[in-house]
Design an enzyme around this catalytic site. Structure first.
Site, mmCIF file in Angstrom:
data_model
loop_
_atom_site.group_PDB
_atom_site.id
_atom_site.type_symbol
_atom_site.label_atom_id
_atom_site.label_comp_id
_atom_site.label_asym_id
_atom_site.label_seq_id
_atom_site.Cartn_x
_atom_site.Cartn_y
_atom_site.Cartn_z
ATOM 1 N N LYS A 85 7.747 41.172 -65.270
ATOM 2 C CA LYS A 85 7.235 42.062 -66.148
ATOM 3 C C LYS A 85 8.258 42.879 -67.148
ATOM 4 O O LYS A 85 9.031 43.437 -66.404
ATOM 5 C CB LYS A 85 6.348 42.994 -65.811
ATOM 6 C CG LYS A 85 4.859 42.237 -65.122
ATOM 7 C CD LYS A 85 4.131 43.324 -64.462
ATOM 8 C CE LYS A 85 3.400 43.899 -65.426
ATOM 9 N NZ LYS A 85 2.123 44.726 -64.941
HETATM 10 C C1 E4P Z 1 -1.068 45.491 -65.254
HETATM 11 O O1 E4P Z 1 -0.439 45.427 -64.026
HETATM 12 C C2 E4P Z 1 -1.271 46.898 -65.969
HETATM 13 O O2 E4P Z 1 0.084 47.543 -65.634
HETATM 14 C C3 E4P Z 1 -2.287 47.495 -65.333
HETATM 15 O O3 E4P Z 1 -3.666 46.827 -65.385
HETATM 16 C C4 E4P Z 1 -2.503 48.986 -66.278
HETATM 17 O O4 E4P Z 1 -3.963 49.272 -65.833
HETATM 18 P P1 E4P Z 1 -4.264 50.864 -66.122
HETATM 19 O O5 E4P Z 1 -4.424 51.136 -67.656
HETATM 20 O O6 E4P Z 1 -5.453 51.017 -65.557
HETATM 21 O O7 E4P Z 1 -3.177 51.782 -65.557
#
Ligand code: E4P
Length: 216
Positions: A85
């Site tokens: 990522k």
């Molecule tokens: C993916 O891994 C994203 O970082 C994650 O879904 C973010 O979710 P949040 O907005 O609940 O922190």
């Protein structure tokens, strides 16, 4: 079924239980999710890699493309099927372009506009992660953003997949599937809630009661 489902956690107990269902394609993490486990990053990702045969998504935290590329190469030693990522921005896009040439699977995360998504796709990422819940949190429409990205990618015949992130409930999972995303990641409680329904529980109790009363 082409759509991919991921569990958004680094909690190994949740990962092991959810992966045993046989419906998830892997595990997504981010720096906050990793920090919550209060363990070393490499050791944690290696354990996650052992807990799933699916993809393991881990985020580079380096400040520039050179650092991100070095991290990505290291991640590949930690788990068999890593998706790196990268945070959206010039350095993340630069890193994505370089990693595409090395055959390392990447995702551009923290995407909040169709323009960002298109630039990330052009850089050669396999996935883009627009954040549904966080867009809704600022009184904008996450569904409109993600729908716009999915439509643009489809119109341009882009191979990059849209994974809906920041998904906060079962209905949002379904809304994203109806919009046409290629993947969804959400937490263990959301997947567990999607598995259950009170009428199913009531029906099963009735079956078991009748079965026992019949002495079977
Ligand atoms: C993916 O891994 C994203 O970082 C994650 O879904 C973010 O979710 P949040 O907005 O609940 O922190």
């Amino acid at each position: 079924m082409n759509v991919e489902f991921y569990i958004d956690t680094a909690d190994l107990a949740q990962i092991r239980e959810a992966m045993s269902w046989g419906v998830l394609d892997g595990v997504t993490t981010n720096p906050s999710i990793v920090a919550r486990e209060k363990r070393g990053f490499e050791e944690l990702i290696r354990d996650i890699g052992r807990a799933t045969t699916g993809k393991v998504w881990c985020e580079a935290v380096g400040a520039n493309a050179d650092a991100m590329v070095e991290e990505a190469r290291a991640f590949r030693q930690w788990a068999d099927r890593v998706v790196v990522k990268l945070p959206m921005g010039a350095e993340g896009v630069k890193a994505a372009s370089r990693l595409a040439k090395e055959g390392i699977e990447t995702n551009m995360t923290l995407v909040y506009s169709v323009g960002q998504a298109v630039l990330a796709a052009k850089a050669g990422v396999q996935y883009v992660s627009p954040y549904l819940g966080r867009v809704d949190d600022v009184a904008w429409s996450g569904a409109e953003l993600i729908g716009g990205i999915a439509r643009t990618f489809s119109r341009l015949s882009l191979p990059t997949k849209v994974i809906a992130a920041s998904v906060r409930g079962p209905q949002q999972v379904l809304d994203m599937l109806n919009i046409g995303v290629h993947a969804v990641t959400t937490s263990y409680p959301v997947w567990a809630a999607m598995m259950k329904h009170p009428m199913t529980d009531i029906g099963l109790e009735g079956f078991m009661r009748d079965w026992k009363e019949a002495g079977l």
